[in-house]
Design a protein around this motif. Structure first.
Motif, PDB file in Angstrom:
ATOM      1  N   GLN A  53      -6.689   9.540 -24.395  1.00 57.23           N
ATOM      2  CA  GLN A  53      -5.336  10.038 -24.170  1.00 57.23           C
ATOM      3  C   GLN A  53      -4.397   9.354 -25.131  1.00 57.23           C
ATOM      4  O   GLN A  53      -4.654   8.230 -25.554  1.00 57.23           O
ATOM      5  CB  GLN A  53      -4.887   9.684 -22.749  1.00 57.23           C
ATOM      6  N   GLY A  54      -3.316  10.004 -25.442  1.00 56.52           N
ATOM      7  CA  GLY A  54      -2.287   9.363 -26.253  1.00 56.52           C
ATOM      8  C   GLY A  54      -2.558   9.471 -27.736  1.00 56.52           C
ATOM      9  O   GLY A  54      -3.261  10.375 -28.188  1.00 56.52           O
ATOM     10  N   LEU A  55      -2.029   8.511 -28.469  1.00 56.57           N
ATOM     11  CA  LEU A  55      -2.099   8.567 -29.929  1.00 56.57           C
ATOM     12  C   LEU A  55      -3.487   8.225 -30.458  1.00 56.57           C
ATOM     13  O   LEU A  55      -4.098   7.240 -30.018  1.00 56.57           O
ATOM     14  CB  LEU A  55      -1.109   7.570 -30.534  1.00 56.57           C
ATOM     15  N   LEU A  56      -3.906   8.994 -31.456  1.00 61.19           N
ATOM     16  CA  LEU A  56      -5.198   8.720 -32.096  1.00 61.19           C
ATOM     17  C   LEU A  56      -5.199   7.319 -32.731  1.00 61.19           C
ATOM     18  O   LEU A  56      -6.204   6.609 -32.660  1.00 61.19           O
ATOM     19  CB  LEU A  56      -5.490   9.804 -33.148  1.00 61.19           C
ATOM     20  N   VAL A  57      -4.072   6.909 -33.296  1.00 55.45           N
ATOM     21  CA  VAL A  57      -4.045   5.583 -33.949  1.00 55.45           C
ATOM     22  C   VAL A  57      -4.234   4.453 -32.929  1.00 55.45           C
ATOM     23  O   VAL A  57      -4.850   3.437 -33.242  1.00 55.45           O
ATOM     24  CB  VAL A  57      -2.769   5.343 -34.792  1.00 55.45           C
ATOM     25  N   ASP A  58      -3.714   4.640 -31.721  1.00 56.08           N
ATOM     26  CA  ASP A  58      -3.910   3.615 -30.684  1.00 56.08           C
ATOM     27  C   ASP A  58      -5.379   3.536 -30.285  1.00 56.08           C
ATOM     28  O   ASP A  58      -5.944   2.454 -30.097  1.00 56.08           O
ATOM     29  CB  ASP A  58      -3.048   3.916 -29.449  1.00 56.08           C
ATOM     30  N   TYR A  59      -5.986   4.726 -30.165  1.00 61.28           N
ATOM     31  CA  TYR A  59      -7.410   4.789 -29.830  1.00 61.28           C
ATOM     32  C   TYR A  59      -8.242   4.131 -30.949  1.00 61.28           C
ATOM     33  O   TYR A  59      -9.164   3.353 -30.679  1.00 61.28           O
ATOM     34  CB  TYR A  59      -7.797   6.255 -29.623  1.00 61.28           C
ATOM     35  N   ALA A  60      -7.869   4.422 -32.197  1.00 58.56           N
ATOM     36  CA  ALA A  60      -8.588   3.850 -33.352  1.00 58.56           C
ATOM     37  C   ALA A  60      -8.481   2.320 -33.341  1.00 58.56           C
ATOM     38  O   ALA A  60      -9.476   1.616 -33.577  1.00 58.56           O
ATOM     39  CB  ALA A  60      -8.022   4.420 -34.657  1.00 58.56           C
ATOM     40  N   ARG A  61      -7.301   1.816 -33.020  1.00 62.68           N
ATOM     41  CA  ARG A  61      -7.113   0.351 -32.961  1.00 62.68           C
ATOM     42  C   ARG A  61      -7.964  -0.254 -31.848  1.00 62.68           C
ATOM     43  O   ARG A  61      -8.602  -1.295 -32.020  1.00 62.68           O
ATOM     44  CB  ARG A  61      -5.637   0.014 -32.681  1.00 62.68           C
ATOM     45  N   GLU A  62      -7.980   0.451 -30.728  1.00 65.42           N
ATOM     46  CA  GLU A  62      -8.767  -0.013 -29.575  1.00 65.42           C
ATOM     47  C   GLU A  62     -10.258  -0.124 -29.935  1.00 65.42           C
ATOM     48  O   GLU A  62     -10.942  -1.065 -29.550  1.00 65.42           O
ATOM     49  CB  GLU A  62      -8.576   1.041 -28.480  1.00 65.42           C
ATOM     50  N   LYS A  63     -10.741   0.860 -30.726  1.00 69.93           N
ATOM     51  CA  LYS A  63     -12.153   0.874 -31.123  1.00 69.93           C
ATOM     52  C   LYS A  63     -12.418  -0.004 -32.342  1.00 69.93           C
ATOM     53  O   LYS A  63     -13.562  -0.258 -32.687  1.00 69.93           O
ATOM     54  CB  LYS A  63     -12.587   2.313 -31.490  1.00 69.93           C
ATOM     55  N   ASN A  64     -11.325  -0.361 -33.037  1.00 73.02           N
ATOM     56  CA  ASN A  64     -11.432  -1.066 -34.312  1.00 73.02           C
ATOM     57  C   ASN A  64     -12.204  -0.223 -35.341  1.00 73.02           C
ATOM     58  O   ASN A  64     -13.008  -0.740 -36.110  1.00 73.02           O
ATOM     59  CB  ASN A  64     -12.082  -2.443 -34.099  1.00 73.02           C
ATOM     60  N   VAL A  65     -11.936   1.067 -35.292  1.00 72.00           N
ATOM     61  CA  VAL A  65     -12.541   2.027 -36.230  1.00 72.00           C
ATOM     62  C   VAL A  65     -11.390   2.778 -36.884  1.00 72.00           C
ATOM     63  O   VAL A  65     -10.592   3.407 -36.196  1.00 72.00           O
ATOM     64  CB  VAL A  65     -13.475   3.022 -35.483  1.00 72.00           C
ATOM     65  N   PHE A  66     -11.307   2.693 -38.205  1.00 68.35           N
ATOM     66  CA  PHE A  66     -10.118   3.228 -38.870  1.00 68.35           C
ATOM     67  C   PHE A  66     -10.430   4.395 -39.807  1.00 68.35           C
ATOM     68  O   PHE A  66      -9.618   4.755 -40.639  1.00 68.35           O
ATOM     69  CB  PHE A  66      -9.384   2.103 -39.604  1.00 68.35           C
TER      70      PHE A  66
END
Ligand code: ADP
Length: 159
Positions: free
Chosen positions: A70-83
């Motif tokens: 849910q929410g921003l893809l960039v937040d999810y990417a940071r959470e996964k540490n996958v950019f």
């Protein structure tokens, strides 16, 4: 070096075009997150659980992780540490929107890069919305979706 990438989308439902991109992504990255957007603007045909389930059923590779976010893809990417974000490109018409999204994501998180993969020509006109329309009209969609998705569409439209 990036070992993992995120392929994000609504996948309402997953099509052979999406599966083609996942296969291509697996030849470039060790691990691919197929990340299903929960908060899409319009009401989806399939619930988040159904969309995830259909993807899991059609992708049998333990290097693929299917989950919702849910929410921003960039937040999810940071959470996964996958950019590294993967997006599929079908035609020039996809480009403008994808270009805008890619630069917006990078403005929000400078570490983000988007990798565009060109679909197989035979899926270049295929979209989830076409599949939904064809399913509703009872057309033969065998070439466009895996059998589990076809079955789910038939359950909805043919009872
Ligand atoms: P969104 O609603 O965010 O566009 P989709 O689930 O429709 O999400 O698509 C996710 C990604 O898959 C997007 O990058 C889209 O361009 C790509 N895609 C959709 N259909 C195809 C296809 N037939 N071939 C290749 N890529 C596709």
């Amino acid at each position: 070096m990036a070992v993992a990438a995120i392929y994000a989308g609504s996948f309402d439902p997953i099509t052979q075009g999406h599966l083609d991109i996942i296969t291509r992504a697996l030849s470039l990255f060790e691990k691919v997150y197929v990340s299903v957007i929960e908060n899409i603007e319009k009401e989806p045909l399939f619930s988040i659980q159904e969309r995830i389930h259909m993807i899991k059923d059609s992708v049998q590779d333990d290097r693929v992780i299917v989950e919702g976010f849910q929410g921003l893809l960039v937040d999810y990417a940071r959470e996964k540490n996958v950019f590294t974000i993967i997006r599929g490109l079908r035609a020039v018409s996809d480009f403008e929107y994808e270009f805008q999204m890619s630069l917006t994501n990078r403005a929000l998180e400078p570490k983000i890069d988007t990798v565009f993969l060109m679909t197989d020509q035979k899926y270049s006109y295929l979209s989830s919305s076409i599949v939904r329309q064809l399913g509703k009209l009872g057309a033969n969609i065998d070439a466009f979706v895996p059998s589990n998705v076809k079955q789910k569409l038939q359950e909805i439209y043919c009872g």
